[in-house]
Motif scaffolding. Structure first.
Motif, PDB file in Angstrom:
ATOM      1  N   MET A 103       0.812  -1.208   0.000  1.00 24.80           N
ATOM      2  CA  MET A 103       0.000   0.000   0.000  1.00 24.80           C
ATOM      3  C   MET A 103       0.852   1.268   0.000  1.00 24.80           C
ATOM      4  SD  MET A 103      -3.015  -0.998  -0.199  1.00 24.80           S
ATOM      5  CE  MET A 103      -3.998   0.442   0.193  1.00 24.80           C
ATOM      6  N   ARG A 159       1.257   3.154  -3.426  1.00 25.66           N
ATOM      7  CA  ARG A 159       0.065   3.870  -3.873  1.00 25.66           C
ATOM      8  C   ARG A 159      -0.146   5.136  -3.054  1.00 25.66           C
ATOM      9  NH1 ARG A 159      -5.167   0.325  -4.222  1.00 25.66           N
ATOM     10  NH2 ARG A 159      -4.073  -1.645  -4.282  1.00 25.66           N
ATOM     11  N   MET A 160       0.073   5.006  -1.739  1.00 27.92           N
ATOM     12  CA  MET A 160      -0.155   6.158  -0.877  1.00 27.92           C
ATOM     13  C   MET A 160       0.840   7.263  -1.171  1.00 27.92           C
ATOM     14  SD  MET A 160      -1.342   5.328   2.927  1.00 27.92           S
ATOM     15  CE  MET A 160       0.057   5.802   3.826  1.00 27.92           C
ATOM     16  N   ALA A 198      -0.205   9.154  -4.170  1.00 28.73           N
ATOM     17  CA  ALA A 198      -1.360   9.997  -3.882  1.00 28.73           C
ATOM     18  C   ALA A 198      -0.947  11.246  -3.108  1.00 28.73           C
ATOM     19  CB  ALA A 198      -2.393   9.203  -3.086  1.00 28.73           C
ATOM     20  N   ARG A 224      -8.545  11.105  -3.040  1.00 30.57           N
ATOM     21  CA  ARG A 224      -7.833   9.897  -3.437  1.00 30.57           C
ATOM     22  C   ARG A 224      -6.805   9.500  -2.374  1.00 30.57           C
ATOM     23  NH1 ARG A 224      -5.219  10.245  -9.105  1.00 30.57           N
ATOM     24  NH2 ARG A 224      -7.246  11.190  -9.464  1.00 30.57           N
ATOM     25  N   LYS A 261      -8.570   8.025   0.500  1.00 34.47           N
ATOM     26  CA  LYS A 261      -9.119   6.720   0.179  1.00 34.47           C
ATOM     27  C   LYS A 261      -8.023   5.661   0.363  1.00 34.47           C
ATOM     28  CE  LYS A 261     -11.655   4.394  -3.498  1.00 34.47           C
ATOM     29  NZ  LYS A 261     -10.596   3.653  -4.186  1.00 34.47           N
ATOM     30  N   HIS A 262      -6.839   5.957  -0.178  1.00 40.79           N
ATOM     31  CA  HIS A 262      -5.730   5.021  -0.027  1.00 40.79           C
ATOM     32  C   HIS A 262      -5.353   4.858   1.438  1.00 40.79           C
ATOM     33  CE1 HIS A 262      -5.236   4.286  -4.148  1.00 40.79           C
ATOM     34  NE2 HIS A 262      -4.850   5.503  -4.473  1.00 40.79           N
ATOM     35  N   GLU A 283      -7.939   2.610   3.082  1.00 40.91           N
ATOM     36  CA  GLU A 283      -7.700   1.201   2.740  1.00 40.91           C
ATOM     37  C   GLU A 283      -6.517   0.664   3.536  1.00 40.91           C
ATOM     38  OE1 GLU A 283      -9.133   1.555  -1.900  1.00 40.91           O
ATOM     39  OE2 GLU A 283      -7.028   1.156  -1.427  1.00 40.91           O
ATOM     40  N   TYR A 284      -5.528   1.490   3.628  1.00 40.73           N
ATOM     41  CA  TYR A 284      -4.295   1.105   4.306  1.00 40.73           C
ATOM     42  C   TYR A 284      -4.543   0.845   5.789  1.00 40.73           C
ATOM     43  CZ  TYR A 284       0.436   1.895   6.129  1.00 40.73           C
ATOM     44  OH  TYR A 284       1.633   1.801   6.768  1.00 40.73           O
TER      45      TYR A 284
END
Ligand code: ADP
Ligand code: MG
Length: 409
Positions: free
Chosen positions: A69, A72-73, A76, A127, A130-131, A134-135
């Motif tokens: 993760m 992606r973070m 972002a 966004r 959101k990441h 999720e994380y």
């Protein structure tokens, strides 16, 4: 010329704060978390080896998830930073052009522009969150799964008499000591993301090489007489857009020369070439027979006074602005310079005289007053080479005459 002020401000303020947060809290968090992780592992293993191994089976999964993760973070957060810089730059632009916006009644247009930048920023932020959601929820899920597994296995062990109630209770209490550093480490990875994306952007900025560099063999410019020569000077800001072409000038020391030409003809450009704000594309500029590219920049600019066409005053008092020409000057010298620029009497008529606040970029003064303050600033510097770029364009004839006489003096 090509960078927006708001961008630079955003980088210097926000990015550096993220870096310092990381540098401040990062090592401490990692240290405490590792110590707790090792300590609790050792303690747990003395209570029951099998349960501890079950708990540790989850650690690679948690690590794998966190790293997966992370990327992606990080992306972002980088995007979010870029978008907020955009908002800052737009805002800076709109606020400094507020009078123009109002006089053209373009408030709605400015508002729209601000909204657009904000929508983009919000998108990026949504966004990023959101990441982040999720994380954190993914990690919570995995750590809770670990809890459940230990609770289930512990219950089973107690049923079969492998572990007694006291040990299981102690175990379940201490497993939270084991989970705490994991959470702490994951919080650290997030801080690490932000800090490192700030750091990367800051490095990008610092790696830009200035176009004007001092040569290693540069010599200081001393005892300037002021003999300026331009030999076959050509200059262009961009390729295929030449501004100056083969200009030759020979200005003897003590001489005053005037350049006359149409607007856009390159007069300001020529003024900017002498203190080396830009380097000539072809030819050479000499001061006292020395190529300015072989001189120390500091000493070159120290000996040149430039009153620019678009006067810039700093936020502060009139005195601060005149003193900018020579911060060590005495009050008497400041007054002398102001008299020579024919602004002293006006200043004395103000309620706070030399301590009067001029507003941002001098908005509280008229164009001519700003020009005269910037001329006083140049008088106070009293350099051997003085360049006036339409410095008296906003003055009436009488004032201009008085200043010309001071110049001669
Ligand atoms: P003047 O002072 O004689 O009115 P300038 O020297 O300001 O003229 O400008 C000469 C030309 O150079 C103009 O065509 C202008 O568009 C261009 N120019 C001026 N400054 C820049 C810059 N920073 N970048 C690119 N082009 C520029
Ligand atoms: Mg000009």
């Amino acid at each position: 010329d090509n960078t927006r002020v708001g961008h630079l401000m955003s980088r210097i303020v926000n990015d550096l704060r993220d870096i310092s947060e990381l540098a401040h809290h990062g090592p401490e968090d990692v240290f405490i978390a590792s110590l707790m992780l090792i300590g609790s592992f050792l303690y747990l293993i003395t209570i029951n080896v099998q349960l501890t191994l079950i708990a540790f089976v989850f650690v690679p999964f948690i690590g794998w998830y966190a790293i997966r993760m992370r990327h992606r973070m990080s992306e972002a957060f980088r995007l979010e930073r870029e978008r907020i810089a955009e908002v800052n730059a737009d805002l800076e632009n709109s606020l400094s052009g507020m009078r123009v916006a109002k006089s053209y009644t373009n408030e709605d247009y400015e508002m729209n522009r601000f909204d657009n930048a904000n929508v983009n920023f919000r998108e990026a932020r949504v966004r990023a969150f959101k990441h982040m959601a999720e994380y954190t929820s993914g990690l919570d899920f995995l750590t809770n799964l670990l809890n459940v597994a230990v609770l289930g296995a512990g219950g089973l062990y107690m049923y079969y008499g492998i572990i007694d109630l006291a040990d299981l209770t102690a175990y379940l209490m201490f497993i939270s000591f084991f989970l705490q550093p994991i959470r702490r480490l994951t919080a650290f990875t997030q801080q690490y993301q932000q800090g490192m994306s700030g750091f990367r952007r800051f490095v990008e900025l610092m790696e830009i090489n200035p176009e004007i560099v001092e040569s290693p063999q540069a010599v200081p410019l001393a005892e300037v007489k002021g003999h300026i020569q331009l030999n076959n000077v050509s200059f262009e800001y961009h390729e295929r857009a030449p501004v100056l072409h083969d200009v030759n000038l020979d200005i003897e020391p003590g001489k005053t020369i005037a350049l006359v030409g149409p607007s856009g003809g390159g007069k300001t450009t020529l003024c900017h070439l002498i203190p080396r704000f830009y380097d000539v594309t072809k030819g050479e500029i000499l001061i006292d027979g020395k190529d300015i590219r072989d001189l120390e920049l500091y000493s070159l600019r120290k000996n040149i006074g430039l009153v620019q066409q678009d006067v810039f005053l700093f936020t502060g008092s009139i005195k601060d602005n005149i003193l900018y020409g020579n911060p060590t000057a005495s009050d008497a010298e400041v007054i002398e310079a102001a008299k020579n620029a024919d602004i002293h009497e006006y200043i004395m008529g103000l309620p706070e005289q030399y301590d009067t606040y001029v507003g941002e970029r001098g908005v509280m003064l008229s164009g001519g007053q700003k020009q005269r303050i910037s001329i006083a600033r140049a008088f106070l510097k009293n350099p051997p080479v003085l360049i006036l770029d339409e410095a008296t364009s906003a003055l009436d004839n009488v004032t201009e005459y008085i200043i010309q006489k001071s110049l001669d003096k």
